[in-house]
Scaffold this active site. Sequence first.
Site, short mmCIF file in Angstrom:
data_model
loop_
_atom_site.label_atom_id
_atom_site.label_comp_id
_atom_site.label_asym_id
_atom_site.label_seq_id
_atom_site.Cartn_x
_atom_site.Cartn_y
_atom_site.Cartn_z
N ILE A 159 0.85 -1.20 0.00
CA ILE A 159 0.00 0.00 0.00
C ILE A 159 0.89 1.25 0.00
O ILE A 159 0.58 2.25 -0.65
CB ILE A 159 -0.97 0.01 1.21
CG1 ILE A 159 -1.73 -1.33 1.30
CG2 ILE A 159 -1.96 1.16 1.09
CD1 ILE A 159 -2.56 -1.50 2.56
N ASN B 138 9.88 -6.68 4.59
CA ASN B 138 8.82 -7.36 3.83
C ASN B 138 8.54 -6.59 2.54
O ASN B 138 7.41 -6.51 2.09
CB ASN B 138 7.56 -7.50 4.69
CG ASN B 138 6.55 -8.42 4.07
OD1 ASN B 138 6.89 -9.28 3.25
ND2 ASN B 138 5.28 -8.24 4.42
N ASP C 44 14.87 1.12 10.36
CA ASP C 44 13.71 0.57 11.06
C ASP C 44 13.04 1.72 11.80
O ASP C 44 13.72 2.43 12.56
CB ASP C 44 14.19 -0.51 12.03
CG ASP C 44 13.04 -1.29 12.61
OD1 ASP C 44 13.13 -2.52 12.62
OD2 ASP C 44 12.05 -0.66 13.07
N PHE D 293 2.64 3.31 7.67
CA PHE D 293 2.25 1.97 7.20
C PHE D 293 3.07 0.87 7.87
O PHE D 293 2.62 -0.27 7.96
CB PHE D 293 2.51 1.83 5.69
CG PHE D 293 1.62 2.65 4.81
CD1 PHE D 293 0.31 2.28 4.58
CD2 PHE D 293 2.11 3.77 4.17
CE1 PHE D 293 -0.51 3.02 3.74
CE2 PHE D 293 1.30 4.52 3.33
CZ PHE D 293 -0.02 4.14 3.11
N SER E 272 -7.26 -1.23 10.38
CA SER E 272 -7.81 -2.34 9.61
C SER E 272 -9.22 -2.66 10.08
O SER E 272 -9.55 -2.47 11.26
CB SER E 272 -6.92 -3.56 9.84
OG SER E 272 -7.56 -4.74 9.39
N TYR F 148 -2.17 -9.96 15.47
CA TYR F 148 -2.09 -8.89 14.47
C TYR F 148 -3.24 -7.91 14.66
O TYR F 148 -3.05 -6.69 14.73
CB TYR F 148 -2.13 -9.48 13.06
CG TYR F 148 -2.56 -8.49 12.01
CD1 TYR F 148 -1.68 -7.51 11.56
CD2 TYR F 148 -3.87 -8.48 11.51
CE1 TYR F 148 -2.10 -6.57 10.63
CE2 TYR F 148 -4.28 -7.54 10.59
CZ TYR F 148 -3.40 -6.59 10.15
OH TYR F 148 -3.81 -5.65 9.25
N LYS G 178 -3.50 -3.68 15.97
CA LYS G 178 -4.20 -2.55 15.35
C LYS G 178 -5.13 -1.89 16.36
O LYS G 178 -5.23 -0.67 16.43
CB LYS G 178 -4.98 -3.02 14.11
CG LYS G 178 -4.09 -3.47 12.95
CD LYS G 178 -3.25 -2.34 12.39
CE LYS G 178 -2.30 -2.78 11.31
NZ LYS G 178 -1.32 -1.76 10.90
N ASP H 297 -10.99 -16.95 10.77
CA ASP H 297 -11.66 -16.17 9.73
C ASP H 297 -12.99 -15.61 10.22
O ASP H 297 -13.78 -16.30 10.85
CB ASP H 297 -11.91 -17.02 8.47
CG ASP H 297 -10.85 -16.81 7.41
OD1 ASP H 297 -10.16 -15.77 7.45
OD2 ASP H 297 -10.72 -17.69 6.53
C1 UD1 Z 1 -6.88 -10.41 6.95
C2 UD1 Z 1 -7.32 -9.39 7.94
C3 UD1 Z 1 -6.99 -8.01 7.48
C4 UD1 Z 1 -5.54 -7.91 7.15
C5 UD1 Z 1 -5.19 -8.93 6.11
C6 UD1 Z 1 -3.71 -8.84 5.90
C7 UD1 Z 1 -9.27 -9.95 9.25
C8 UD1 Z 1 -10.75 -9.99 9.29
N1 UD1 Z 1 -8.75 -9.48 8.14
O1 UD1 Z 1 -7.75 -10.29 5.86
O2 UD1 Z 1 -7.28 -7.09 8.48
O3 UD1 Z 1 -5.24 -6.64 6.69
O4 UD1 Z 1 -5.55 -10.23 6.58
O5 UD1 Z 1 -3.13 -9.98 5.44
O6 UD1 Z 1 -8.56 -10.32 10.18
N2 UD1 Z 1 -9.02 -17.38 1.25
C9 UD1 Z 1 -9.23 -18.63 0.68
N3 UD1 Z 1 -8.14 -19.31 0.22
C10 UD1 Z 1 -6.88 -18.82 0.29
C11 UD1 Z 1 -6.68 -17.53 0.85
C12 UD1 Z 1 -7.78 -16.84 1.35
O7 UD1 Z 1 -10.34 -19.12 0.60
O8 UD1 Z 1 -5.94 -19.48 -0.14
C13 UD1 Z 1 -10.18 -16.64 1.77
C14 UD1 Z 1 -10.10 -16.36 3.26
O9 UD1 Z 1 -10.54 -17.45 4.03
C15 UD1 Z 1 -10.97 -15.10 3.36
C16 UD1 Z 1 -10.75 -14.41 2.02
O10 UD1 Z 1 -10.22 -15.40 1.14
O11 UD1 Z 1 -12.31 -15.47 3.44
C17 UD1 Z 1 -9.78 -13.27 2.11
O12 UD1 Z 1 -8.61 -13.72 2.80
P1 UD1 Z 1 -7.29 -12.87 2.94
O13 UD1 Z 1 -6.90 -12.31 1.63
O14 UD1 Z 1 -6.29 -13.69 3.67
O15 UD1 Z 1 -7.71 -11.61 3.82
P2 UD1 Z 1 -8.49 -11.55 5.23
O16 UD1 Z 1 -8.25 -12.75 6.03
O17 UD1 Z 1 -9.88 -11.13 4.94
#
Ligand code: UD1
Length: 339
Positions: free
Chosen positions: A13, A36, A59, A82, A126, A151, A155, A301
């Site tokens: 970002i 990272n 850092d 960030f 977030s 994490y 926040k 999740d």
């Molecule tokens: C999470 C955090 C968010 C953070 C972000 C950073 C929460 C609610 N959200 O986002 O604040 O900024 O991580 O990394 O804590 N999925 C699959 N298969 C995969 C990967 C993901 O099905 O291989 C699904 C996940 O289960 C989820 C969706 O895709 O339902 C989005 O996942 P992801 O991109 O990891 O983001 P969040 O978990 O929503």
Amino acid sequence: MKKILVTGGAGYIGSHTVVALQQAGYQPVIVDNFSNSEESALAGIESILGVKVPTYRIDCGNEAALRGVFEAEKDIKGVIHFAAYKAVGESVAKPLAYFQNNVGSLLTLLAVMPDFGVENLVFSSSCTVYGIPDALPVTEATPTKPASSPYGRTKQMCEEIVHDVSAAPTNKLRTILLRYFNPIGAHESAKIGELPLGVPNNLVPYITQTAAGIREKLTINGSDYETPDGTNVRDYIHVVDLAKAHIVAVQRLLDRKASESVETFNVGTGHGNSVLEVVQAFEKASGQKLNYSIGPRRPGDVPAIYADATKAAQVLGFKTETSLVDSLASSWKWQQTLK
Ligand code: UD1
């Protein structure tokens, strides 16, 4: 040109925000420890802008080094912070590292800024602060719930620290907390984008790597949630739209238009999309079928979350512009440059 310090400015970002800042007439200054992020992000930024952005490889939790940046740059007008770790699963395995890095770097910044008369801060928060919300969409007034990971807790803690610091009688700090939903996509030039290290945790890089043949197939984390198609619902926002929210926020702080010392805004599209909908939109954007199967739920999740984006629209005049399909098309274009 007003100087804005961007911690984590070489990250996903951050790099898009650095580009947007320069294009909006600011002078961004990057601080990044490259833990990272990669040098190539700087080359991408330079290639888009046609100029080098001043960059300090330090850092931001290193107080002496951070003071050195403020001294060298002299007239920094604001900070966009960030720099933080962001992997939910990793935070469960290494909680201390997350508290030290994410909370520690904010504390250092807050200690140093007043010594240089810097009063304006935009902080990367977030939607994770809402935990599992009782009602959707979430507004800024939706009560925060216990975070599902260390994490998420960092926040929440950072938001509270900003509020406490701002409440001190001698405080001059003004902060805008931006609660991001799920950033996806890449700059239209495909010169900067997301660079996940190793196997991606996030959905969209996993999808694009699968389509590129780097991963065999996407596993969808559960299809038995109480959502319209059983898969998780999120609010996916294009990273360039998200970057623009920072410009508006910085401008508001510099113009002294903020109505309170701490203001909070959701930054999302206002629409929820399921994982299956994202897969379908990707297939449309890329013109190819994606190999995927349904797997078990991923611990931690949130079943469904998306933003009420009304406050950002009314107060900041901020609206997203990019559709889900176009966002995914930009992710795919970026992925193809990485091969
Ligand atoms: C999470 C955090 C968010 C953070 C972000 C950073 C929460 C609610 N959200 O986002 O604040 O900024 O991580 O990394 O804590 N999925 C699959 N298969 C995969 C990967 C993901 O099905 O291989 C699904 C996940 O289960 C989820 C969706 O895709 O339902 C989005 O996942 P992801 O991109 O990891 O983001 P969040 O978990 O929503």
